[in-house]
Design an enzyme around this catalytic site. Structure first.
Site, mmCIF file in Angstrom:
data_model
loop_
_atom_site.group_PDB
_atom_site.id
_atom_site.type_symbol
_atom_site.label_atom_id
_atom_site.label_comp_id
_atom_site.label_asym_id
_atom_site.label_seq_id
_atom_site.Cartn_x
_atom_site.Cartn_y
_atom_site.Cartn_z
ATOM 1 N N SER A 165 -10.259 60.129 15.044
ATOM 2 C CA SER A 165 -10.842 60.264 16.373
ATOM 3 C C SER A 165 -12.331 60.612 16.277
ATOM 4 O O SER A 165 -13.108 59.812 15.744
ATOM 5 C CB SER A 165 -10.053 61.306 17.172
ATOM 6 O OG SER A 165 -10.339 61.198 18.544
ATOM 7 N N ASP B 128 -2.839 53.708 22.733
ATOM 8 C CA ASP B 128 -3.723 54.875 22.729
ATOM 9 C C ASP B 128 -4.476 54.943 24.058
ATOM 10 O O ASP B 128 -5.236 54.043 24.391
ATOM 11 C CB ASP B 128 -4.706 54.779 21.554
ATOM 12 C CG ASP B 128 -5.462 56.079 21.295
ATOM 13 O OD1 ASP B 128 -5.641 56.859 22.250
ATOM 14 O OD2 ASP B 128 -5.856 56.309 20.135
ATOM 15 N N HIS C 140 -2.360 58.031 20.331
ATOM 16 C CA HIS C 140 -3.508 58.668 19.681
ATOM 17 C C HIS C 140 -3.040 59.628 18.594
ATOM 18 O O HIS C 140 -3.008 60.849 18.779
ATOM 19 C CB HIS C 140 -4.339 59.405 20.735
ATOM 20 C CG HIS C 140 -5.689 59.826 20.259
ATOM 21 N ND1 HIS C 140 -6.696 58.918 19.977
ATOM 22 C CD2 HIS C 140 -6.222 61.053 20.013
ATOM 23 C CE1 HIS C 140 -7.784 59.570 19.593
ATOM 24 N NE2 HIS C 140 -7.514 60.871 19.593
#
Length: 279
Positions: A133, A191, A218
């Site tokens: 991320s 996601d 995610h």
């Protein structure tokens, strides 16, 4: 026992041992990978979440986890920040971070870059980077900065999970040149925090990219379905690393041999001069 008898016995034992199945060679060398966590994570929580992944790749790679220098802004306006929730930089004026934010600042980025450079120098050597991320966004930026020689970090490969292009204006120049190192890009079809299209845009900046797309959201996937992809990627990186090491050693040996030859030539020349003078 005569020398001939000893030689015969040695040869016989060699043939006998050769007829048996040889044990597999144990891999003692590993590539070392510096790992950057996501927003509101820290090094320890990220390490814990990657337990299964690390087991898959442990034979070929060693993973080192570090923590961002900044505490993330509290999620509720009246709440206190949680020291364990960390951030690599903030891209909103209120000091928070959101991956989809465009055109904002990059508060704290330089301090984080110095922190990663310090870890790369003092905890290394490292060959690769891994990020999730915000950490994957950071890895992408570092790769771009390394290509332009604007950081002391020199990754030879990278793994980017749920990554994306930074929307901060000061980061735009990091994406000016295509990046050629081997990379593995991991993202989920569902996601909702970093839609897969954002990860695909980051992937497009890497010319030697492999993609692992999963059906989830995610997170960093590590099921039997992804296991072989991880193994193959790190096997290849270790093979490249070992080949590079061998080439370096061969080059050093050649340099030493050449130097020895030069010394011998100088010694012969000196002896010849002495003979000429005696004549």
């Amino acid at each position: 026992m005569t020398n001939n008898d000893a030689a015969a016995e040695t040869a016989g034992s060699s043939r006998a041992s050769g007829s048996k199945q040889q044990p597999k060679l144990e891999i003692t060398e590993k590539v070392r990978v510096l790992c950057l966590h996501g927003y509101r994570q820290n090094g320890e929580t990220f390490k814990s979440k990657l337990g299964s992944f690390r087991k898959f790749a442990n034979k070929y790679a060693e993973f080192v986890f570090i923590t961002a220098p900044h505490v993330a802004k509290a999620q509720e306006s009246a709440a206190e920040p949680v020291p364990e929730q960390r951030s690599w930089w903030a891209n909103k004026d209120d000091g928070s971070f959101k991956g989809t934010n465009k055109g904002g600042p990059a508060f704290g980025f330089q301090e984080s870059l110095r922190s990663v450079e310090e870890a790369w120098r003092t905890q290394g050597p490292f060959q690769g980077l891994l990020g999730f991320s915000q950490g994957a966004c950071f890895v992408g930026l570092i790769c771009g900065l390394a290509k332009k020689k604007l950081t002391s970090i020199r990754p030879e490969f990278a793994v980017l999970a749920s990554g994306f292009l930074s929307g901060s204006l000061v980061h735009m120049s990091a994406y000016e040149e295509a990046i050629n190192i081997p990379t593995l890009h991991i993202y989920g079809q569902t996601d909702e925090i970093i839609p897969k299209e954002m990860s695909e845009s980051l992937t497009a900046h890497f010319k030697n990219a492999e993609v692992l797309e999963h059906t989830g959201g995610h997170y960093f996937p590590a099921t039997a379905q992804q296991k072989q992809t991880f193994i193959n990627f790190f096997q290849d990186r270790l093979q490249e690393y070992l080949e590079h090491q061998e080439l370096q050693q061969s080059g050093n040996a050649s340099f030493v041999d050449s130097g020895a030859e030069d010394d011998n030539d100088a010694e012969v020349a000196a002896m010849t001069a002495e003979l000429d003078e005696s004549d």
